[in-house]
Design a protein around this motif. Structure first.
Motif, PDB file in Angstrom:
ATOM      1  N   TYR A  52       4.298  -0.547  12.715  1.00  0.00           N
ATOM      2  CA  TYR A  52       3.701  -1.682  13.422  1.00  0.00           C
ATOM      3  C   TYR A  52       2.167  -1.628  13.405  1.00  0.00           C
ATOM      4  CZ  TYR A  52       8.426  -2.647  15.106  1.00  0.00           C
ATOM      5  OH  TYR A  52       9.767  -2.928  15.186  1.00  0.00           O
ATOM      6  N   PRO A  53       1.551  -0.490  13.769  1.00  0.00           N
ATOM      7  CA  PRO A  53       0.089  -0.447  13.706  1.00  0.00           C
ATOM      8  C   PRO A  53      -0.456  -0.577  12.281  1.00  0.00           C
ATOM      9  CG  PRO A  53       0.930   1.470  14.907  1.00  0.00           C
ATOM     10  CD  PRO A  53       2.098   0.694  14.412  1.00  0.00           C
ATOM     11  N   VAL A  54       0.290  -0.084  11.294  1.00  0.00           N
ATOM     12  CA  VAL A  54      -0.168  -0.208   9.901  1.00  0.00           C
ATOM     13  C   VAL A  54      -0.194  -1.678   9.495  1.00  0.00           C
ATOM     14  CG1 VAL A  54       0.440   0.292   7.492  1.00  0.00           C
ATOM     15  CG2 VAL A  54       0.488   2.111   9.193  1.00  0.00           C
ATOM     16  N   ALA A  91       4.362   1.152   1.669  1.00  0.00           N
ATOM     17  CA  ALA A  91       4.256   2.160   2.724  1.00  0.00           C
ATOM     18  C   ALA A  91       5.156   1.852   3.909  1.00  0.00           C
ATOM     19  CB  ALA A  91       2.802   2.283   3.190  1.00  0.00           C
ATOM     20  N   VAL A  92       5.285   0.586   4.286  1.00  0.00           N
ATOM     21  CA  VAL A  92       6.056   0.256   5.486  1.00  0.00           C
ATOM     22  C   VAL A  92       7.466  -0.213   5.179  1.00  0.00           C
ATOM     23  CG1 VAL A  92       4.010  -0.275   6.840  1.00  0.00           C
ATOM     24  CG2 VAL A  92       5.197  -2.117   5.641  1.00  0.00           C
ATOM     25  N   LEU A 123      -1.945   5.391   4.912  1.00  0.00           N
ATOM     26  CA  LEU A 123      -3.349   5.791   5.103  1.00  0.00           C
ATOM     27  C   LEU A 123      -4.207   5.411   3.906  1.00  0.00           C
ATOM     28  CD1 LEU A 123      -2.892   9.298   6.785  1.00  0.00           C
ATOM     29  CD2 LEU A 123      -3.681   7.167   7.848  1.00  0.00           C
ATOM     30  N   ILE A 124      -3.673   5.595   2.709  1.00  0.00           N
ATOM     31  CA  ILE A 124      -4.422   5.236   1.501  1.00  0.00           C
ATOM     32  C   ILE A 124      -4.643   3.724   1.453  1.00  0.00           C
ATOM     33  CG2 ILE A 124      -4.321   5.168  -1.021  1.00  0.00           C
ATOM     34  CD1 ILE A 124      -2.805   7.879  -0.851  1.00  0.00           C
ATOM     35  N   SER A 125      -3.617   2.954   1.790  1.00  0.00           N
ATOM     36  CA  SER A 125      -3.765   1.498   1.758  1.00  0.00           C
ATOM     37  C   SER A 125      -4.810   1.036   2.774  1.00  0.00           C
ATOM     38  CB  SER A 125      -2.428   0.804   1.998  1.00  0.00           C
ATOM     39  OG  SER A 125      -2.045   0.885   3.338  1.00  0.00           O
TER      40      SER A 125
END
Length: 157
Positions: A52-54, A91-92, A123-125
């Protein structure tokens, strides 16, 4: 006769465009990964807390990139935010719902190898998107002459 757009109008247009791109990013990232629940897509692995935070940070950074006035982006400069958003999708996303990962690694590989890598991809994104925003901000400042380098001075004797 040249027509010029008033600064307030340009600012509003840029803000509306940034809001639309932020919403598009939300739809592109959250709907296919089933973070926003729809009947079209489903997940076999529940949404993890950090996804969610990403997604929220991805939307905010995309909005910010489009909201900053800068020179028209070059091909290379416009690829960094796009790469960050696409990497956020991987990622998600559900590790066993991604057909590419399943074909390459199988179900056990998707859960054993891919799933632990997904927070690092996130994190990379976000780093790519943040770097794109910082670069765009610098270009914006340079376009107005704020970052002009001082001319070297000569010392007289």
């Amino acid at each position: 006769m040249a027509t010029t757009v008033q600064p307030a109008r340009r600012h509003t247009r840029r803000f509306v465009r940034a809001a639309l791109m932020g919403m598009l990013t939300l739809v592109v990232v959250a709907v296919p990964t089933d973070i926003i629940d729809t009947p079209v897509f489903s997940r076999e692995i529940p949404v993890r807390w950090w996804e969610y935070p990403v997604v929220a940070a991805t939307v905010v950074l995309t909005f910010t990139w489009f909201a900053i006035q800068g020179p028209p982006p070059t091909d290379r400069a416009s690829r960094r935010p796009l790469g960050g958003v696409l990497l956020a999708v991987f990622a998600v996303g559900c590790p066993v719902c991604n057909k590419l990962v399943l074909v390459a690694l199988g179900t056990s590989g998707a859960l054993g190898l891919w799933a632990p890598l997904q927070p690092f991809l996130a994190l990379i994104s976000l780093a790519l998107l943040a770097l794109a925003v910082v670069q765009r901000r610098r270009q914006s400042a340079c376009a107005t002459g704020v970052c002009a380098t001082p001319q070297p001075t000569t010392v007289r004797q």
